[in-house]
Design a protein around this motif. Structure first.
Motif, PDB file in Angstrom:
ATOM      1  N   PRO A  27      -3.970  11.667  -6.223  1.00 20.89           N
ATOM      2  CA  PRO A  27      -3.513  10.591  -7.100  1.00 20.89           C
ATOM      3  C   PRO A  27      -3.465   9.271  -6.334  1.00 20.89           C
ATOM      4  O   PRO A  27      -3.000   9.231  -5.190  1.00 20.89           O
ATOM      5  CB  PRO A  27      -2.121  11.049  -7.521  1.00 20.89           C
ATOM      6  CG  PRO A  27      -2.169  12.544  -7.381  1.00 20.89           C
ATOM      7  CD  PRO A  27      -3.053  12.805  -6.207  1.00 20.89           C
ATOM      8  N   CYS A  28      -3.978   8.223  -6.946  1.00 22.15           N
ATOM      9  CA  CYS A  28      -4.012   6.932  -6.249  1.00 22.15           C
ATOM     10  C   CYS A  28      -2.601   6.426  -5.985  1.00 22.15           C
ATOM     11  O   CYS A  28      -1.646   6.782  -6.674  1.00 22.15           O
ATOM     12  CB  CYS A  28      -4.840   5.916  -7.024  1.00 22.15           C
ATOM     13  SG  CYS A  28      -4.116   5.376  -8.587  1.00 22.15           S
ATOM     14  N   ARG A  29      -2.500   5.606  -4.942  1.00 22.66           N
ATOM     15  CA  ARG A  29      -1.219   5.020  -4.526  1.00 22.66           C
ATOM     16  C   ARG A  29      -1.430   3.525  -4.295  1.00 22.66           C
ATOM     17  O   ARG A  29      -2.555   3.086  -4.039  1.00 22.66           O
ATOM     18  CB  ARG A  29      -0.748   5.668  -3.231  1.00 22.66           C
ATOM     19  CG  ARG A  29      -0.552   7.159  -3.310  1.00 22.66           C
ATOM     20  CD  ARG A  29      -0.126   7.713  -1.969  1.00 22.66           C
ATOM     21  NE  ARG A  29      -0.768   6.962  -0.886  1.00 22.66           N
ATOM     22  CZ  ARG A  29      -1.326   7.504   0.176  1.00 22.66           C
ATOM     23  NH1 ARG A  29      -1.345   8.789   0.334  1.00 22.66           N
ATOM     24  NH2 ARG A  29      -1.875   6.768   1.112  1.00 22.66           N
ATOM     25  N   PRO A  30      -0.357   2.745  -4.333  1.00 22.73           N
ATOM     26  CA  PRO A  30      -0.510   1.308  -4.094  1.00 22.73           C
ATOM     27  C   PRO A  30      -1.191   0.978  -2.763  1.00 22.73           C
ATOM     28  O   PRO A  30      -1.901  -0.017  -2.671  1.00 22.73           O
ATOM     29  CB  PRO A  30       0.927   0.785  -4.141  1.00 22.73           C
ATOM     30  CG  PRO A  30       1.609   1.724  -5.092  1.00 22.73           C
ATOM     31  CD  PRO A  30       0.999   3.077  -4.789  1.00 22.73           C
ATOM     32  N   ASP A  31      -1.043   1.849  -1.712  1.00 22.65           N
ATOM     33  CA  ASP A  31      -1.718   1.508  -0.442  1.00 22.65           C
ATOM     34  C   ASP A  31      -3.225   1.667  -0.534  1.00 22.65           C
ATOM     35  O   ASP A  31      -3.930   1.335   0.407  1.00 22.65           O
ATOM     36  CB  ASP A  31      -1.231   2.298   0.779  1.00 22.65           C
ATOM     37  CG  ASP A  31      -0.193   3.320   0.553  1.00 22.65           C
ATOM     38  OD1 ASP A  31       0.378   3.326  -0.517  1.00 22.65           O
ATOM     39  OD2 ASP A  31       0.042   4.097   1.482  1.00 22.65           O
ATOM     40  N   ASP A  32      -3.757   2.187  -1.663  1.00 19.66           N
ATOM     41  CA  ASP A  32      -5.202   2.295  -1.855  1.00 19.66           C
ATOM     42  C   ASP A  32      -5.806   0.982  -2.381  1.00 19.66           C
ATOM     43  O   ASP A  32      -7.032   0.848  -2.432  1.00 19.66           O
ATOM     44  CB  ASP A  32      -5.532   3.403  -2.861  1.00 19.66           C
ATOM     45  CG  ASP A  32      -5.119   4.778  -2.373  1.00 19.66           C
ATOM     46  OD1 ASP A  32      -5.267   5.043  -1.163  1.00 19.66           O
ATOM     47  OD2 ASP A  32      -4.669   5.588  -3.213  1.00 19.66           O
ATOM     48  N   ALA A  33      -4.960   0.047  -2.772  1.00 22.03           N
ATOM     49  CA  ALA A  33      -5.442  -1.177  -3.426  1.00 22.03           C
ATOM     50  C   ALA A  33      -6.468  -1.933  -2.586  1.00 22.03           C
ATOM     51  O   ALA A  33      -7.478  -2.405  -3.108  1.00 22.03           O
ATOM     52  CB  ALA A  33      -4.278  -2.086  -3.784  1.00 22.03           C
ATOM     53  N   ALA A  34      -6.258  -2.051  -1.291  1.00 25.46           N
ATOM     54  CA  ALA A  34      -7.207  -2.798  -0.443  1.00 25.46           C
ATOM     55  C   ALA A  34      -8.577  -2.138  -0.451  1.00 25.46           C
ATOM     56  O   ALA A  34      -9.605  -2.832  -0.513  1.00 25.46           O
ATOM     57  CB  ALA A  34      -6.672  -2.905   0.982  1.00 25.46           C
ATOM     58  N   ASP A  35      -8.614  -0.810  -0.428  1.00 25.77           N
ATOM     59  CA  ASP A  35      -9.902  -0.106  -0.501  1.00 25.77           C
ATOM     60  C   ASP A  35     -10.560  -0.326  -1.864  1.00 25.77           C
ATOM     61  O   ASP A  35     -11.773  -0.528  -1.961  1.00 25.77           O
ATOM     62  CB  ASP A  35      -9.715   1.389  -0.246  1.00 25.77           C
ATOM     63  CG  ASP A  35      -9.430   1.710   1.216  1.00 25.77           C
ATOM     64  OD1 ASP A  35      -9.981   1.022   2.103  1.00 25.77           O
ATOM     65  OD2 ASP A  35      -8.666   2.649   1.472  1.00 25.77           O
ATOM     66  N   PHE A  36      -9.764  -0.292  -2.926  1.00 29.21           N
ATOM     67  CA  PHE A  36     -10.306  -0.513  -4.270  1.00 29.21           C
ATOM     68  C   PHE A  36     -10.882  -1.931  -4.397  1.00 29.21           C
ATOM     69  O   PHE A  36     -11.963  -2.133  -4.954  1.00 29.21           O
ATOM     70  CB  PHE A  36      -9.219  -0.312  -5.332  1.00 29.21           C
ATOM     71  CG  PHE A  36      -8.701   1.098  -5.453  1.00 29.21           C
ATOM     72  CD1 PHE A  36      -9.362   2.188  -4.894  1.00 29.21           C
ATOM     73  CD2 PHE A  36      -7.523   1.345  -6.134  1.00 29.21           C
ATOM     74  CE1 PHE A  36      -8.871   3.487  -5.018  1.00 29.21           C
ATOM     75  CE2 PHE A  36      -7.027   2.634  -6.278  1.00 29.21           C
ATOM     76  CZ  PHE A  36      -7.697   3.700  -5.718  1.00 29.21           C
ATOM     77  N   ILE A  37     -10.159  -2.902  -3.882  1.00 29.93           N
ATOM     78  CA  ILE A  37     -10.629  -4.289  -3.934  1.00 29.93           C
ATOM     79  C   ILE A  37     -11.906  -4.443  -3.115  1.00 29.93           C
ATOM     80  O   ILE A  37     -12.833  -5.141  -3.521  1.00 29.93           O
ATOM     81  CB  ILE A  37      -9.520  -5.253  -3.465  1.00 29.93           C
ATOM     82  CG1 ILE A  37      -8.397  -5.271  -4.504  1.00 29.93           C
ATOM     83  CG2 ILE A  37     -10.069  -6.658  -3.217  1.00 29.93           C
ATOM     84  CD1 ILE A  37      -7.119  -5.970  -4.044  1.00 29.93           C
ATOM     85  N   GLY A  38     -11.988  -3.749  -1.977  1.00 28.90           N
ATOM     86  CA  GLY A  38     -13.201  -3.774  -1.172  1.00 28.90           C
ATOM     87  C   GLY A  38     -14.420  -3.326  -1.963  1.00 28.90           C
ATOM     88  O   GLY A  38     -15.506  -3.901  -1.832  1.00 28.90           O
ATOM     89  N   LEU A  39     -14.260  -2.313  -2.803  1.00 29.07           N
ATOM     90  CA  LEU A  39     -15.372  -1.881  -3.664  1.00 29.07           C
ATOM     91  C   LEU A  39     -15.787  -3.003  -4.611  1.00 29.07           C
ATOM     92  O   LEU A  39     -16.978  -3.238  -4.829  1.00 29.07           O
ATOM     93  CB  LEU A  39     -14.966  -0.661  -4.494  1.00 29.07           C
ATOM     94  CG  LEU A  39     -14.835   0.672  -3.779  1.00 29.07           C
ATOM     95  CD1 LEU A  39     -14.304   1.730  -4.748  1.00 29.07           C
ATOM     96  CD2 LEU A  39     -16.163   1.116  -3.202  1.00 29.07           C
ATOM     97  N   GLU A  40     -14.802  -3.687  -5.179  1.00 26.57           N
ATOM     98  CA  GLU A  40     -15.083  -4.752  -6.141  1.00 26.57           C
ATOM     99  C   GLU A  40     -15.742  -5.967  -5.504  1.00 26.57           C
ATOM    100  O   GLU A  40     -16.356  -6.776  -6.189  1.00 26.57           O
ATOM    101  CB  GLU A  40     -13.790  -5.163  -6.838  1.00 26.57           C
ATOM    102  CG  GLU A  40     -13.214  -4.052  -7.682  1.00 26.57           C
ATOM    103  CD  GLU A  40     -11.749  -4.236  -8.012  1.00 26.57           C
ATOM    104  OE1 GLU A  40     -11.188  -5.314  -7.701  1.00 26.57           O
ATOM    105  OE2 GLU A  40     -11.156  -3.302  -8.579  1.00 26.57           O
ATOM    106  N   LEU A  41     -15.603  -6.112  -4.194  1.00 28.98           N
ATOM    107  CA  LEU A  41     -16.221  -7.243  -3.495  1.00 28.98           C
ATOM    108  C   LEU A  41     -17.671  -6.969  -3.102  1.00 28.98           C
ATOM    109  O   LEU A  41     -18.375  -7.887  -2.685  1.00 28.98           O
ATOM    110  CB  LEU A  41     -15.398  -7.601  -2.251  1.00 28.98           C
ATOM    111  CG  LEU A  41     -14.013  -8.175  -2.546  1.00 28.98           C
ATOM    112  CD1 LEU A  41     -13.220  -8.352  -1.256  1.00 28.98           C
ATOM    113  CD2 LEU A  41     -14.120  -9.485  -3.313  1.00 28.98           C
ATOM    114  N   ASP A  42     -18.125  -5.722  -3.241  1.00 33.14           N
ATOM    115  CA  ASP A  42     -19.511  -5.377  -2.921  1.00 33.14           C
ATOM    116  C   ASP A  42     -20.376  -5.635  -4.153  1.00 33.14           C
ATOM    117  O   ASP A  42     -20.219  -4.971  -5.179  1.00 33.14           O
ATOM    118  CB  ASP A  42     -19.603  -3.906  -2.508  1.00 33.14           C
ATOM    119  CG  ASP A  42     -21.003  -3.523  -2.047  1.00 33.14           C
ATOM    120  OD1 ASP A  42     -22.002  -4.026  -2.610  1.00 33.14           O
ATOM    121  OD2 ASP A  42     -21.106  -2.696  -1.127  1.00 33.14           O
ATOM    122  N   PRO A  43     -21.300  -6.605  -4.085  1.00 34.84           N
ATOM    123  CA  PRO A  43     -22.091  -6.950  -5.261  1.00 34.84           C
ATOM    124  C   PRO A  43     -22.951  -5.799  -5.781  1.00 34.84           C
ATOM    125  O   PRO A  43     -23.187  -5.697  -6.986  1.00 34.84           O
ATOM    126  CB  PRO A  43     -22.961  -8.123  -4.800  1.00 34.84           C
ATOM    127  CG  PRO A  43     -22.907  -8.103  -3.315  1.00 34.84           C
ATOM    128  CD  PRO A  43     -21.641  -7.424  -2.922  1.00 34.84           C
TER     129      PRO A  43
END
Length: 194
Positions: free
Chosen positions: A17-33
């Protein structure tokens, strides 16, 4: 069973289950065009995009239907998988992986585990997934896990991204199709194929 309580293990990954400390990894995915190419047309402009109103899922680690995928050996972040309930019997499968993990079979491995969980524990009768028709990699994942193409929709988007003119495809699998696929892999004792 609540999705947030289920930890799934595959041959190479742990989906937790995702946790708030995963947010940086999730944002990293969104920054990859390239990762966002078929969702947003490129990298997400976080200054102008609110995760709550975006047309695509932008998890931040608090979503009850998102699992974070990490390699079991070494704990490296792979991506995330989602099984979002549309109603009590229908859920939508989604996934997003780091580009360096594309083509390794991890998307199929994780998607297969989530579909199995959905039918075994989630109580779903049907699981669907959709993508742009030109997203051949994602379509291949859907096909590899046994989903079948059911339709192509042509949507008039206000700000279309390249490739949207070819439509969005929807795939699905029913519980009975999933059970039949299991039976073909593991025939019953005494079956003529033994």
């Amino acid at each position: 069973m609540r999705p947030s309580a289920a930890v799934l293990r595959t041959a190479r990954m742990t989906l937790a289950p995702c946790r708030p400390d995963d947010a940086a990894d999730f944002i990293g995915l969104e920054l990859d065009p390239e990762v966002m190419r078929f969702l947003n047309g490129g990298a997400v402009d976080h200054a102008a995009t609110d995760p709550e109103t975006a047309a695509f899922l932008m998890p931040r680690g608090t979503e009850p239907y998102v699992w974070t995928a990490r390699r079991t050996d070494g704990d490296a972040f792979v991506g995330w998988f989602c099984l979002f309930p549309e109603d009590e019997t229908l859920a939508e499968l989604g996934y997003r992986l780091r580009r360096s993990d594309w083509g390794t079979g991890l998307a199929s491995e994780g998607a297969r585990a989530l579909v199995a969980w959905g039918f075994e524990h989630g109580g779903y009768e049907r699981i669907v997934a959709s993508t742009m028709a030109v997203n051949l990699g994602s379509r291949r994942v859907m096909e590899k896990i046994g989903m079948r193409h059911v339709r192509t929709d042509f949507i008039d988007f206000p700000d279309p991204i390249p490739g949207s003119e070819h439509g969005d495809v929807q795939y699905e699998m029913t519980r009975s199709e999933w059970l039949a696929s299991l039976a073909s892999i593991h025939p019953a004792k005494g079956d003529a194929s033994d």
